[in-house]
Design an enzyme around this catalytic site. Sequence first.
Site, PDB file in Angstrom:
ATOM      1  CB  THR A  28      -1.413  73.818  86.877  1.00 49.64           C
ATOM      2  OG1 THR A  28      -0.390  74.804  87.595  1.00 49.64           O
ATOM      3  CG2 THR A  28      -0.749  73.835  85.269  1.00 49.64           C
ATOM      4  CG  ASP A  71      -0.317  80.100  91.331  1.00 48.58           C
ATOM      5  OD1 ASP A  71       0.498  79.949  90.301  1.00 48.58           O
ATOM      6  OD2 ASP A  71       0.259  79.626  92.386  1.00 48.58           O
ATOM      7  CB  SER A  72      -2.184  76.507  95.394  1.00 45.87           C
ATOM      8  OG  SER A  72      -0.778  76.410  95.023  1.00 45.87           O
ATOM      9  CB  THR A 103       0.763  70.354  92.275  1.00 43.53           C
ATOM     10  OG1 THR A 103       1.405  71.658  92.261  1.00 43.53           O
ATOM     11  CG2 THR A 103      -0.330  69.684  91.731  1.00 43.53           C
ATOM     12  CG  ASP A 104       3.155  75.728  92.997  1.00 40.24           C
ATOM     13  OD1 ASP A 104       3.463  74.760  92.604  1.00 40.24           O
ATOM     14  OD2 ASP A 104       3.379  76.608  92.219  1.00 40.24           O
ATOM     15  CD  GLN A 291      18.009  70.274 107.608  1.00 43.30           C
ATOM     16  OE1 GLN A 291      18.633  69.518 106.381  1.00 43.30           O
ATOM     17  NE2 GLN A 291      17.787  70.922 108.572  1.00 43.30           N
ATOM     18  CB  CYS A 292      15.167  62.149 106.239  1.00 42.84           C
ATOM     19  SG  CYS A 292      16.872  62.901 106.394  1.00 42.84           S
TER      20      CYS A 292
HETATM   21  N1  ASP Z   1       1.286  77.087  90.590  1.00 42.77           N
HETATM   22  C1  ASP Z   1       0.258  76.879  90.534  1.00 42.77           C
HETATM   23  C2  ASP Z   1      -0.171  75.849  91.685  1.00 42.77           C
HETATM   24  O1  ASP Z   1      -0.280  75.749  92.862  1.00 42.77           O
HETATM   25  C3  ASP Z   1       1.231  75.220  90.656  1.00 42.77           C
HETATM   26  C4  ASP Z   1      -0.193  73.690  90.306  1.00 42.77           C
HETATM   27  O2  ASP Z   1      -1.305  74.244  90.430  1.00 42.77           O
HETATM   28  O3  ASP Z   1       0.434  72.808  89.596  1.00 42.77           O
HETATM   29  O4  ASP Z   1      -1.324  76.578  91.912  1.00 42.77           O
END
Ligand code: ASP
Length: 354
Positions: A28, A71-72, A103-104, A291-292
Amino acid sequence: MNYRIVEIEAPSRDTAKYSILIIYTGGTLGMTHDEQGTLQPFDFGKIIEEMPVLRSLDLRLTVISFPQPIDSSNIRIDHWNQLAQIIERYYHQHDGFVVLHGTDTMAYSASALSFMLEGLCKPVVFTGAQLPFGTARSDANQNLVAALQIASAHHQEKPVIQEVAIYFDYFLFRGNRCKKVESVHFDAFESENYPPLAEAGISIDFDFNVLYRPLSKQHFKAYQIAPTQIALIKLFPGYDHTVMTHTLETPGLQAVLLETFGSGNAPTSQEFKTMLKKAIDQGVIVYNVSQCNGGRVLQGRYSTSKHLLDMGVLSGADITTEAALAKLQFLLSTESNSQQILAHLSTPLRGEMA
Ligand code: ASP
């Protein structure tokens, strides 16, 4: 590989003490809206224009870009291998590395790199943003500038950070302890089972007591990851036995990451036990994670986990799912001795578990 490399022309380029390599993978932070209003990674050249701040830092900065920023959600093991190769190739030329990543899947990639980079004595700081550069209220600038300052921080002439970390929203976390927990607010990451390595306020305060240090006998080495056959099974009340049996009987299956309830608990029905035991007897590694987000697997604490212990399920203690998957991928591609794999899964390799 056709990487684009740009040296940032800054007034301090010839005098700056430290040199940082920024590796741009996409995410992003560097995205823009297309005609349909969908966010897409954009051209690397424009990123530099969007970051005038890079020219004002007292650092020698070089940016290297993936030929096709992604995009990750599209990250693959060959991207991890490329990242490891880039860091290995430029390891001695730079004092630190900042990886710009979506971030994904950042927690997966940071975990993978933490295992792949053995004997790392320099910072590798992943960062990204929830809003693209140039957007009003974007977190990109703050995250990037702080990540660069962290990657260049020294104490007694040595890098403060000597591990793979994630910097996001004023906190620096150990990369293989993180999870993405938030897709809307800025505090996207959490590290429930390990304290932050640093907090950025008006100064960046490192917690020197919790920083990772490589074993002194280890020399820096970058490993590559090969394709592996791993299944992730998250237990839920009402799971279908046939579906799970099919997964466990997948030809070539090497390992199963079993996401269990609470402190590592699972059903005690005979059919569940028989199915899992059969897989273990056929050489499939079964690794138990909770899962926690916080706490740990304690096999044997309840009768609902004692059977797992007895049949040879390995406890992942307080490891995250992301780090456990990366650890399995790393060990299955770099270690041929199965006893060694089992031993490594039960002990910390890079501070990923207690
Ligand atoms: N979909 C984006 C990614 O992971 C989300 C991000 O970067 O925050 O590339």
